[in-house]
Design an enzyme around this catalytic site. Structure first.
Site, PDB file in Angstrom:
ATOM      1  N   HIS A 233       0.838  -1.202   0.000  1.00 35.59           N
ATOM      2  CA  HIS A 233       0.000   0.000   0.000  1.00 35.59           C
ATOM      3  C   HIS A 233       0.876   1.257   0.000  1.00 35.59           C
ATOM      4  O   HIS A 233       0.741   2.129  -0.868  1.00 35.59           O
ATOM      5  CB  HIS A 233      -0.928  -0.009   1.217  1.00 35.59           C
ATOM      6  CG  HIS A 233      -1.810   1.197   1.318  1.00 35.59           C
ATOM      7  ND1 HIS A 233      -3.112   1.200   0.884  1.00 35.59           N
ATOM      8  CD2 HIS A 233      -1.569   2.460   1.755  1.00 35.59           C
ATOM      9  CE1 HIS A 233      -3.637   2.407   1.057  1.00 35.59           C
ATOM     10  NE2 HIS A 233      -2.714   3.196   1.592  1.00 35.59           N
ATOM     11  N   GLU A 234       1.777   1.329   0.964  1.00 42.28           N
ATOM     12  CA  GLU A 234       2.603   2.545   1.071  1.00 42.28           C
ATOM     13  C   GLU A 234       3.521   2.696  -0.136  1.00 42.28           C
ATOM     14  O   GLU A 234       3.820   3.803  -0.563  1.00 42.28           O
ATOM     15  CB  GLU A 234       3.401   2.546   2.385  1.00 42.28           C
ATOM     16  CG  GLU A 234       2.543   2.503   3.655  1.00 42.28           C
ATOM     17  CD  GLU A 234       1.453   3.573   3.735  1.00 42.28           C
ATOM     18  OE1 GLU A 234       1.616   4.644   3.105  1.00 42.28           O
ATOM     19  OE2 GLU A 234       0.415   3.333   4.398  1.00 42.28           O
ATOM     20  N   HIS A 237       1.856   4.665  -2.821  1.00 43.48           N
ATOM     21  CA  HIS A 237       2.029   6.112  -2.630  1.00 43.48           C
ATOM     22  C   HIS A 237       3.450   6.506  -3.037  1.00 43.48           C
ATOM     23  O   HIS A 237       3.671   7.512  -3.703  1.00 43.48           O
ATOM     24  CB  HIS A 237       1.829   6.489  -1.154  1.00 43.48           C
ATOM     25  CG  HIS A 237       0.414   6.399  -0.668  1.00 43.48           C
ATOM     26  ND1 HIS A 237      -0.590   7.172  -1.188  1.00 43.48           N
ATOM     27  CD2 HIS A 237      -0.163   5.635   0.309  1.00 43.48           C
ATOM     28  CE1 HIS A 237      -1.735   6.893  -0.535  1.00 43.48           C
ATOM     29  NE2 HIS A 237      -1.489   5.964   0.360  1.00 43.48           N
ATOM     30  N   GLU A 263      -4.574   7.776  -3.071  1.00 47.16           N
ATOM     31  CA  GLU A 263      -5.082   6.521  -2.538  1.00 47.16           C
ATOM     32  C   GLU A 263      -5.420   5.539  -3.674  1.00 47.16           C
ATOM     33  O   GLU A 263      -5.357   4.327  -3.487  1.00 47.16           O
ATOM     34  CB  GLU A 263      -6.313   6.818  -1.666  1.00 47.16           C
ATOM     35  CG  GLU A 263      -6.638   5.794  -0.617  1.00 47.16           C
ATOM     36  CD  GLU A 263      -5.560   5.548   0.428  1.00 47.16           C
ATOM     37  OE1 GLU A 263      -4.635   6.379   0.571  1.00 47.16           O
ATOM     38  OE2 GLU A 263      -5.617   4.504   1.079  1.00 47.16           O
TER      39      GLU A 263
HETATM   40 ZN    ZN Z   1      -2.903   5.311   1.753  1.00 49.77          ZN
END
Ligand code: ZN
Length: 470
Positions: A233-234, A237, A263
């Site tokens: 997830h990170e 980003h 996101e």
């Molecule tokens: Zn996030």
């Protein structure tokens, strides 16, 4: 920082925020922006110069409406609220946080009034982070999602035994979790030359420029405990930040289009790629090399099923794909009711539990796992949760176009080739930095404004198959 430092930090942050705000919103900057607008008149709207003036103007026009005293107070109150939230969460005591929540709501109201709005105060707040989004549009999206997901969740619950995730609760040391997650995100395309991964209680990504983009993750005591998914997830980003062109560095055009678009990148990698069968066909054996006998008897298909088990829970960050948006909906509805004066701060836990029962079918939550679970209400401006749902919707909408452009995507992922997907995201999303609003960006790529259809279709298809729903 020691406990005693809170007041000092609050003063310092507040002073810095005030000075920054006063300088940016000064008449000098206004005059410079007008002169610059004349200079770039006639240039391509996508050009660096025209975009720079347009986006800075938008920021200026928003910020100039906010009194410096309000900006300084927001910074101060946020710093004061943080340790009280930590303590209230530890003790499970909403009453302790209640006065701080009242400050958050009061400052959010003042911010909305200062920014101005046509219909609803929430418009001003969500429009600040997701330009173009309104409360009415948000409510329409939510009612469509609710109508689709709540009954679908019921069908899944009737077949709960179809998916077994017991493998995930096998014990596992932290070392292999970290080593494997780092291996995965590097293979996806997160560059360690311009980034690093460390540990923190709540995973996050922060960037100081395109050459210094940092992630944190967390480990747990069992096989999966979300370490690898937090990392993926990170890294989504992080790859976005690493993909914004150097030419936009140190300008207001650097960074992502909005928290929602950000996101969309993290959720695309985490869920649409990281929770897919081709992904685990590729990573099963590398994972076995790290975790050894903890994976005995589990193959790629079994692991894919385990990491996609649908289980209504109290925790937003640990929510599965099907239930996640319901968590966001609940928070946004409460924020809007607080802002419009229909709900008192003292009644938040009660309303929270009623919605929890209605949307997720859950018994009342302990407040630490209920309204105190997220840090966001320490920020004295409401309206940031909606970015999570926008991210989910945008990720699925982008993926439809990715699959049209890269019809062999699944085969590539299974072969460990993530470069084509990352290249597509770089070219179509990352390269624009903040030049376009979320809707402009999505419409340019997919031909349509942001909408829930592709996400609903994706979730229905994937989970109907997993749970054997016709
Ligand atoms: Zn996030």
């Amino acid at each position: 920082m020691p406990q005693g430092g809170v007041a000092d930090r609050a003063n310092q942050v507040s002073t810095l925020r005030r000075i920054g705000h006063q300088r940016f919103t000064s008449e000098v900057v206004g005059r410079l922006l007008e002169a610059a607008a004349d200079e770039v008149a006639g240039r391509e709207p996508d050009s660096f110069e025209a975009s720079l003036v347009r986006v800075t103007r938008r920021d200026y026009d928003d910020m100039v409406k906010l009194p410096a005293g309000l900006v300084a107070r927001q910074a101060r109150e946020e710093t004061i609220s943080h340790p009280i939230w930590v303590e209230a969460k530890r003790l499970g005591d909403w009453a302790l946080f209640e006065p701080r929540m009242a400050v958050t709501v009061e400052l959010a109201r003042q911010t909305a009034e200062a920014l101005g709005y046509q219909d609803r105060p929430y418009d001003a707040l969500i429009g600040l982070s997701e330009p173009g989004l309104t409360t009415a549009r948000m409510e329409a999206l939510f009612s469509q999602l609710k109508a689709e997901i709540v009954p679908f969740l019921g069908a899944v619950a009737e077949r709960a035994d179809r998916v077994d995730d017991s493998v995930l609760s096998r014990p596992c040391a932290a070392g292999p979790q970290l080593a494997f997650s780092l291996e995965v995100i590097q293979e996806l395309g997160y560059e360690l030359e311009r980034g690093r991964q460390d540990l923190s209680a709540h995973p996050f990504c922060t960037a100081f420029g395109p050459g210094d983009v940092r992630l944190t993750t967390r480990t747990g005591k069992t096989l999966f405990d979300s370490c690898v998914f937090s990392s993926i997830h990170e890294s989504g980003h992080g790859m976005y930040y690493q993909g914004v062109p150097r030419a936009l560095d140190r300008t207001p055009l650097w960074g992502g289009a909005s928290p929602g678009v950000h996101e969309s990148q993290s959720r695309l990698w985490e869920n649409l790629v990281g929770r897919s069968l081709p992904f685990w066909r590729h990573f099963m054996e590398p994972m076995r090399a790290h975790f050894g006998s903890a994976l005995d008897g589990c193959d790629a298909e079994g692991f894919y099923r385990a990491v996609n088990r649908v289980q209504p829970s109290y925790s937003r960050v640990d929510a599965d794909e099907v239930t996640y948006n319901l968590h966001v909906m609940l928070r946004c509805e409460i924020e809007n009711d607080l802002l419009e004066g229909r709900l008192a701060v003292a009644d938040v836990p009660e309303v929270w539990n009623a919605k929890l029962q209605e949307y997720l079918g859950l018994a009342p939550a302990p407040v630490a796992n209920g309204p105190l679970q997220d840090i966001h209400w320490t920020f004295p401006s409401l309206g940031s949760f909606i970015g999570y749902t926008m991210g989910n919707l945008i990720s699925a909408q982008l993926m439809e176009t990715v699959r049209r452009d890269l019809p062999d995507l699944d085969a590539r992922v299974e072969a460990g080739d993530f470069a084509a997907l990352l290249g597509w995201l770089r070219a179509n999303v990352h390269s624009h930095g903040r030049k376009l609003t979320p809707n402009e960006l999505v419409e340019r790529i997919t031909g349509k404004p942001i909408q829930p259809g592709p996400w609903v279709a994706y979730v229905r298809r994937k989970y109907s198959e997993l749970y054997g729903i016709d």
